[in-house]
Design a protein around this motif. Structure first.
Motif, short mmCIF file in Angstrom:
data_model
loop_
_atom_site.label_atom_id
_atom_site.label_comp_id
_atom_site.label_asym_id
_atom_site.label_seq_id
_atom_site.Cartn_x
_atom_site.Cartn_y
_atom_site.Cartn_z
N THR A 27 0.86 -1.19 0.00
CA THR A 27 0.00 0.00 0.00
C THR A 27 0.89 1.24 0.00
OG1 THR A 27 -0.05 0.28 2.39
CG2 THR A 27 -1.77 -1.11 1.44
N ASN A 28 0.25 2.36 -0.19
CA ASN A 28 0.89 3.66 0.04
C ASN A 28 -0.23 4.59 0.54
OD1 ASN A 28 -0.49 4.80 -2.18
ND2 ASN A 28 1.11 4.15 -3.60
N PRO A 29 0.08 5.81 0.96
CA PRO A 29 -0.99 6.67 1.50
C PRO A 29 -2.10 6.95 0.49
CG PRO A 29 1.15 7.47 2.21
CD PRO A 29 1.42 6.38 1.20
N PRO A 132 9.96 -0.15 -8.95
CA PRO A 132 9.87 0.82 -10.05
C PRO A 132 8.41 1.04 -10.42
CG PRO A 132 11.10 -1.17 -10.71
CD PRO A 132 10.44 -1.47 -9.41
N TYR A 133 8.08 2.28 -10.76
CA TYR A 133 6.69 2.68 -11.03
C TYR A 133 6.42 2.58 -12.52
CZ TYR A 133 5.68 4.60 -6.38
OH TYR A 133 5.41 4.77 -5.05
N TYR A 134 5.97 1.42 -12.97
CA TYR A 134 5.89 1.12 -14.39
C TYR A 134 5.08 2.17 -15.18
CZ TYR A 134 6.43 -1.93 -18.36
OH TYR A 134 6.81 -2.44 -19.57
N ALA A 166 7.84 -4.66 -9.49
CA ALA A 166 7.29 -3.57 -10.31
C ALA A 166 5.89 -3.19 -9.80
CB ALA A 166 7.24 -4.01 -11.77
N ALA A 167 5.59 -1.88 -9.87
CA ALA A 167 4.33 -1.35 -9.32
C ALA A 167 3.78 -0.31 -10.28
CB ALA A 167 4.61 -0.73 -7.95
N SER A 168 2.66 0.28 -9.88
CA SER A 168 2.03 1.35 -10.67
C SER A 168 1.61 0.84 -12.05
CB SER A 168 2.99 2.54 -10.82
OG SER A 168 2.49 3.51 -11.71
N PHE A 169 0.68 -0.12 -12.04
CA PHE A 169 0.18 -0.66 -13.31
C PHE A 169 -1.21 -0.12 -13.59
CE2 PHE A 169 3.11 -4.08 -11.91
CZ PHE A 169 3.97 -4.05 -12.99
N LYS A 170 -1.44 0.21 -14.84
CA LYS A 170 -2.78 0.67 -15.23
C LYS A 170 -3.45 -0.32 -16.18
CE LYS A 170 -2.97 4.25 -12.68
NZ LYS A 170 -2.29 3.48 -11.62
N ASN A 171 -2.70 -1.28 -16.68
CA ASN A 171 -3.33 -2.34 -17.48
C ASN A 171 -2.48 -3.61 -17.38
OD1 ASN A 171 -1.40 -2.51 -19.79
ND2 ASN A 171 -2.01 -0.38 -20.04
N VAL A 186 5.37 -8.50 -9.02
CA VAL A 186 4.53 -7.40 -9.51
C VAL A 186 3.46 -7.15 -8.46
CG1 VAL A 186 4.88 -7.66 -12.00
CG2 VAL A 186 3.18 -9.09 -10.84
N THR A 187 3.16 -5.88 -8.20
CA THR A 187 2.08 -5.58 -7.28
C THR A 187 1.02 -4.80 -8.03
OG1 THR A 187 1.43 -4.68 -5.15
CG2 THR A 187 3.23 -3.52 -6.29
N LEU A 188 -0.22 -5.27 -7.96
CA LEU A 188 -1.26 -4.66 -8.77
C LEU A 188 -2.61 -4.74 -8.07
CD1 LEU A 188 -2.23 -7.02 -11.69
CD2 LEU A 188 -0.67 -7.71 -9.94
O1 LIG Z 1 2.92 3.09 -5.32
C1 LIG Z 1 2.34 2.85 -6.36
C2 LIG Z 1 1.91 1.48 -6.62
O2 LIG Z 1 2.27 0.64 -5.56
C3 LIG Z 1 2.05 3.89 -7.38
O3 LIG Z 1 0.99 3.53 -8.18
P1 LIG Z 1 0.14 4.63 -8.99
O4 LIG Z 1 0.99 5.13 -10.09
O5 LIG Z 1 -1.05 3.85 -9.46
O6 LIG Z 1 -0.23 5.71 -8.01
#
Ligand SMILES: O=C(CO)COP(=O)(O)O
Length: 225
Positions: A27-29, A132-134, A166-171, A186-188
């Motif tokens: 998670t993040n805030p 890394p924020y994909y 890897a994180a920050s996935f939109k698809n 991968v975290t999604l």
């Molecule tokens: O920390 C993040 C994912 O774990 C960032 O994701 P977002 O780009 O969707 O905000």
């Protein structure tokens, strides 16, 4: 391969952890904000109850200075449990905090990574995971696959203990590209997985199998014997 849920939604975590082969929760805030003003430590203790100690739980610090990040990490470890992976943004202060926490034997996840430079510094610091924020990298026209590939190469060449999460996935395409490029994890959002499995072609294929069976045997179940 590690697949983690990037969510703080208790219902989703409870319902979907027994279904998907997930190895943790991150998670993040901003993700937490979607749940409203929850009782912070209690919420994460509940997530731990659901996922158990065999899965990893990654919770972000809030301070921007090194000592504040270290204090935040200690708070997370004290008030949630001592197996939490504090997520530390990969800034200059973050690198200092990561070094200190690794010296103490704490699990660390280096987050907010947009560049190879942040990545190799986190690797040299000996973090457990680097995130890394994909999608955010792609939105900046950064060679995201190339960056993951290079970081994965550094880890192998220097026999470093770090894993790329890897994180920050939109698809979902970004997710498989990250894995192809060398991400270990991968975290999604669970929503992305569910969307990927509910495409009409998949449900149609399953329906046709059942209809074909029914056209021969007149039932929709396998025979008892
Ligand atoms: O920390 C993040 C994912 O774990 C960032 O994701 P977002 O780009 O969707 O905000």
């Amino acid at each position: 391969m590690d697949i983690l849920f990037d969510t703080a939604n208790l219902d989703d975590i409870e319902r979907l952890t027994p279904i998907y082969p997930v190895t943790g929760v991150t998670t993040n805030p901003s993700i937490l904000k979607k749940e409203g003003k929850v009782d912070f430590y209690k919420h994460f203790r509940r997530i731990r109850e659901i996922i158990g100690t065999e899965r990893t739980l990654h919770v972000q610090v809030l301070a921007k200075d090194a000592q504040g990040m270290i204090d935040d990490a200690h708070r997370l470890l004290d008030k949630i449990d001592d197996q939490v992976y504090p997520k530390i943004p990969t800034t200059e202060a973050g690198i200092e905090a990561m070094r200190h926490l690794k010296d103490e034997g704490v699990h660390v996840t280096a987050t907010a990574i947009y560049s190879k430079t942040q990545g190799f510094l986190a690797i040299a610091t000996g973090v457990d995971y680097l995130a890394p924020y994909y999608n955010r990298m792609q939105a900046l026209d950064i060679d995201t696959k190339g960056t993951l590939h290079a970081l994965s190469g550094f880890i192998q060449r220097f026999d470093a203990p770090s894993k790329i999460m890897a994180a920050s996935f939109k698809n979902i395409v970004q997710v498989s590209h990250a894995l192809e490029a060398g991400a270990d994890a991968v975290t999604l959002s669970p929503k992305l997985l569910r969307q990927a499995l509910s495409v009409p072609d998949i449900t149609h294929a399953v329906d046709v199998f059942i209809e074909d069976w029914e056209s021969i045997y007149g039932t929709r179940t396998l025979p008892e014997d």
